[in-house]
Design a protein around this motif. Structure first.
Motif, mmCIF file in Angstrom:
data_model
loop_
_atom_site.group_PDB
_atom_site.id
_atom_site.type_symbol
_atom_site.label_atom_id
_atom_site.label_comp_id
_atom_site.label_asym_id
_atom_site.label_seq_id
_atom_site.Cartn_x
_atom_site.Cartn_y
_atom_site.Cartn_z
ATOM 1 N N GLY A 1 -3.168 21.078 1.486
ATOM 2 C CA GLY A 1 -1.853 20.809 2.051
ATOM 3 C C GLY A 1 -1.508 19.344 2.110
ATOM 4 O O GLY A 1 -0.550 18.950 2.780
ATOM 5 N N ASP A 2 -2.277 18.507 1.402
ATOM 6 C CA ASP A 2 -2.084 17.051 1.410
ATOM 7 C C ASP A 2 -2.221 16.471 2.813
ATOM 8 O O ASP A 2 -1.619 15.449 3.139
ATOM 9 N N TRP A 3 -3.029 17.117 3.629
ATOM 10 C CA TRP A 3 -3.444 16.524 4.897
ATOM 11 C C TRP A 3 -4.680 15.656 4.641
ATOM 12 O O TRP A 3 -5.217 15.613 3.534
ATOM 13 N N VAL A 4 -5.129 14.966 5.667
ATOM 14 C CA VAL A 4 -6.328 14.131 5.532
ATOM 15 C C VAL A 4 -7.526 15.033 5.248
ATOM 16 O O VAL A 4 -7.763 16.018 5.964
ATOM 17 N N HIS A 5 -8.261 14.700 4.202
ATOM 18 C CA HIS A 5 -9.449 15.491 3.868
ATOM 19 C C HIS A 5 -10.464 15.379 5.013
ATOM 20 O O HIS A 5 -10.690 14.277 5.551
ATOM 21 N N PRO A 6 -11.070 16.480 5.377
ATOM 22 C CA PRO A 6 -12.018 16.440 6.509
ATOM 23 C C PRO A 6 -13.108 15.385 6.376
ATOM 24 O O PRO A 6 -13.544 14.810 7.380
ATOM 25 N N CYS B 1 0.846 -1.190 0.000
ATOM 26 C CA CYS B 1 0.000 0.000 0.000
ATOM 27 C C CYS B 1 0.882 1.240 0.000
ATOM 28 O O CYS B 1 1.933 1.281 0.651
ATOM 29 N N THR B 2 0.440 2.266 -0.708
ATOM 30 C CA THR B 2 1.167 3.530 -0.679
ATOM 31 C C THR B 2 0.997 4.193 0.680
ATOM 32 O O THR B 2 0.229 3.737 1.533
ATOM 33 N N THR B 3 1.724 5.274 0.862
ATOM 34 C CA THR B 3 1.474 6.122 2.022
ATOM 35 C C THR B 3 0.077 6.727 1.916
ATOM 36 O O THR B 3 -0.567 6.686 0.861
ATOM 37 N N GLN B 4 -0.400 7.267 3.030
ATOM 38 C CA GLN B 4 -1.709 7.924 3.085
ATOM 39 C C GLN B 4 -1.546 9.345 3.624
ATOM 40 O O GLN B 4 -0.576 9.632 4.347
ATOM 41 N N PRO B 5 -2.451 10.249 3.280
ATOM 42 C CA PRO B 5 -2.359 11.607 3.830
ATOM 43 C C PRO B 5 -2.387 11.595 5.360
ATOM 44 O O PRO B 5 -3.071 10.789 5.990
ATOM 45 N N ARG B 6 -1.618 12.541 5.927
ATOM 46 C CA ARG B 6 -1.584 12.720 7.387
ATOM 47 C C ARG B 6 -1.211 14.173 7.659
ATOM 48 O O ARG B 6 -0.464 14.788 6.903
ATOM 49 N N ASN B 7 -1.719 14.699 8.731
ATOM 50 C CA ASN B 7 -1.468 16.100 9.060
ATOM 51 C C ASN B 7 -0.065 16.250 9.645
ATOM 52 O O ASN B 7 0.137 16.223 10.866
ATOM 53 N N LEU B 8 0.911 16.395 8.739
ATOM 54 C CA LEU B 8 2.319 16.482 9.115
ATOM 55 C C LEU B 8 2.907 17.814 8.672
ATOM 56 O O LEU B 8 2.309 18.565 7.888
ATOM 57 N N GLU B 9 4.133 18.074 9.156
ATOM 58 C CA GLU B 9 4.857 19.252 8.711
ATOM 59 C C GLU B 9 5.103 19.169 7.211
ATOM 60 O O GLU B 9 5.203 18.078 6.652
ATOM 61 N N PRO B 10 5.242 20.331 6.537
ATOM 62 C CA PRO B 10 5.396 20.311 5.077
ATOM 63 C C PRO B 10 6.530 19.437 4.579
ATOM 64 O O PRO B 10 6.386 18.735 3.570
#
Length: 641
Positions: free
Chosen positions: A197-202, A156-165
């Protein structure tokens, strides 16, 4: 002819398998329950889903067990795990890195003897500060361990996460590398999940900026279904073949078949080498001794499938985009995936032109309409696949494409980089992306295509599935008719010659047919006579023999009224029984066993039926003299191993 049925099932070749559209046949699935193991971290463990049965792994488990209730999915995932936790047992980590968990790593997964393994590690490595190269090296080690054991593994690829840029950039780079590195064995767990910002979509966030809610897990489950993992285990390639027997030096045709119309190849060695021939038959050269040949079945595609990722990030949406595909080797374009920001039924038009697009962006006459695709977009951001191929490109060729929605208000998603951007693989480059207003109107440069280009190239002779190589030996018949010796002087009233049960189509020179020939003294003129015999051995070979007999009756009684006897062999002993019908009074029978030199090895007598042990000598030819009141009969018997 001797036929030995040989059959062998699937040996998988797992490198870069291309996805195929294929629906499982429940009947064939019933014969192949699967064992699947999932390893990874909190997403695979079900974090964010409520209830836990809504997570993607339980959903996938239910799907597989609806196809076959005996299928098992073992989930070894644990929250917080990184690539190092899944490394093979005994693999020491660098300083300040965790050791493999021997209860949940790739070694433990393989101990379950799975048919397939899925690795789901969304973001913990990037969160811990591990770089792209470090993560990919670990993935390669884990995947290599599974492939060395002959087990297919999906990453599986990586997934979006609310991380530093800067960590988000690592996530994006690892995602792209997994898609490129593992091809069809990569599961795209990124597309449609990111927000700004490529964070997890709400709409997919469970509330912590890390884990996915039920909608997100449902999307991951759909991505697993798209790969149709069970297809590898339906209708497994099988090859069956028949060995054969030569009756004399010469050529022979060997035959093989496959249950599913796979490609059949013939070899002269158990491993390696080039095929001698392909197809259901192999005609050998002239042979004078036994020779082993080998056969295997292979299933295509017989090429290397690849995909080029433009980008999966988006920061623009507009009606259309143009870009160039520049081939560095000969290849065939198969399909494109495109992200839509308009919903409902959309008509997506694809134009092509041979050569670059510069200077032709606003010239409709420079382009040819390839096709108009009707697509369904149930929600904004959906990714659709367009079967644009096959479009062949030679090395050095450039193909320009223009994609736009028929609705002037329709929107495609793409990316506006700070400078001109090129996406590449070793075989193909995507370049000169340009946004275009509806239709062939204003241009906006630079832009990068947000989607994937699927193509194939080269020749892969082993295909992606193959059987083991099966031996198909050529035998030479060593059997010969057994009515020897060449001459015989008989003092008896009746002689019984028995060819043996292994021969068929028996023909005697007297005109008689069958395995036994009964000769009586009254039917013979004075002097000698030759008796010949022709038959077919168990391998279909013609055999013959002849015997010269000097028949001298004993003169003890009328041979025509004497009983005929039959010898029957049992394990460890022989029995003598009456062969002709009718009631006969009890009488004493004498028996004598004589070898080919004329030496008597054994004598006995007794009432009928008479039993004789067969431990009187080694395997070979013997004569058995049986005498009773007024008659004498002689049998040939060949003792086997």
């Amino acid at each position: 002819m001797r036929y030995i049925n040989l059959i062998v099932a699937l040996l998988l070749f797992f490198e870069s398998l291309q996805a195929q559209s294929w629906q499982p046949d429940a009947t064939s699935w019933d014969n192949h329950p699967l064992r699947v193991v999932v390893i990874g971290s909190s997403t695979a463990a079900g974090a964010g889903a409520s209830p836990i049965d809504s997570a993607w792994v339980p959903r996938f488990t239910r799907y597989l067990q609806e196809l076959n209730p005996e299928t098992t999915v073992t989930n070894l995932a644990r929250g917080g795990y990184q690539t190092y936790h899944l490394m093979p047992t005994g693999n020491p980590p660098p300083p300040n890195r965790p050791w493999p968990d021997t209860a949940r790593n790739i070694t433990k997964a393989l101990a379950h003897r799975p048919d397939a393994i899925i690795i789901n590690l969304p973001s913990n490595d990037a969160s811990a500060g591990y770089g792209v190269a470090e993560q990919l090296a670990n993935f390669d080690t884990i995947v290599g361990e599974a492939r060395a054991a002959g087990v297919p593994v999906w990453v599986c690829t990586t997934q979006p996460r609310n991380l530093e840029p800067e960590k988000v950039q690592v996530q994006l780079a690892v995602r792209d590398s997994i898609l490129q590195r593992y091809g069809d064995f990569a599961l795209n767990f990124w597309d449609e999940l990111p927000g700004p910002g490529d964070w997890v979509h709400p709409k997919f966030d469970s509330g912590d900026g890390i884990h996915l809610n039920n909608a997100g897990h449902r999307l991951l489950f759909s991505r697993v279904l798209e790969k149709n993992i069970p297809r590898l285990f339906f209708n497994r390639p099988q090859v069956y073949a028949t060995s054969d027997t030569l009756c004399a030096p010469g050529r022979i045709t060997l035959r093989a078949g496959s249950l599913y119309a796979d490609t059949i190849l013939w070899f002269d060695r158990p491993k390696g080498g080039s095929p001698l021939a392909s197809g259901a038959t192999l005609t050998t050269p002239a042979l004078s001794s036994p020779v082993p040949y080998f056969v295997e079945a292979r299933r295509g595609p017989f090429h290397f499938p690849r995909q080029l990722v433009g980008t999966t990030s988006t920061n623009r949406d507009w009606n259309g985009i143009m870009f160039e595909l520049a081939a560095d080797t000969s290849l065939v374009l198969d399909s494109l995936s495109v992200q839509l920001h308009s919903t409902g039924t959309q008509y997506l038009r694809v134009y092509t032109r041979r050569g670059g697009l510069s200077g032709h962006e606003n010239e409709p006459g420079s382009w040819a309409l390839l096709d108009s695709f009707s697509v369904q977009a149930p929600y904004e951001g959906v990714v659709v696949r367009l079967p644009v191929g096959p479009l062949a490109l030679a090395g050095g060729d450039t193909l320009s494409l223009y994609l736009h929605l028929a609705d002037p208000a329709g929107r495609l998603a793409y990316f506006a980089p700070a400078d001109s951007a090129v996406a590449r693989t070793p075989e193909l480059r995507l370049q000169n992306g340009t946004g275009i207003s509806h239709v062939f109107s204003e241009r906006y440069y630079p832009r990068l295509f947000s989607g994937q280009v699927f193509y194939h190239f080269g020749y892969r002779p082993e295909g992606f599935l193959q059987t083991r190589r099966v031996p198909v030996p050529v035998f030479f018949s060593e059997m010969s008719a057994g009515i020897r010796p060449d001459s015989l002087f008989i003092l008896a009233d009746t002689l019984v010659l028995d060819a043996g049960l292994e021969y068929g189509n028996c023909q005697w020179s007297t005109g008689a047919q069958g395995q036994r020939l009964v000769l009586r003294a009254r039917d013979w003129p004075p002097g000698g006579r030759q008796v010949s015999f022709q038959a077919t051995d168990p391998y279909g070979c013609a055999v013959q023999d002849s015997l010269t007999i000097l028949f001298r009756p004993s003169g003890r009684s009328n041979a025509g009224s004497a009983p005929l006897l039959r010898m029957i062999h049992h394990t460890g002993w022989l029995s003598v029984q009456f062969d002709n019908a009718g009631k006969l009074p009890p009488f004493l029978l004498s028996a004598e066993i004589i070898n080919q030199t004329g030496k008597a090895l054994y004598r006995t007598s007794g009432n009928m039926p008479l039993q004789i042990p067969d431990d009187f000598g080694p395997p070979g030819l013997y004569w058995i003299r049986l005498g009773g009141p007024g008659f004498l009969q002689i049998f040939k018997w060949e003792k086997q191993e």
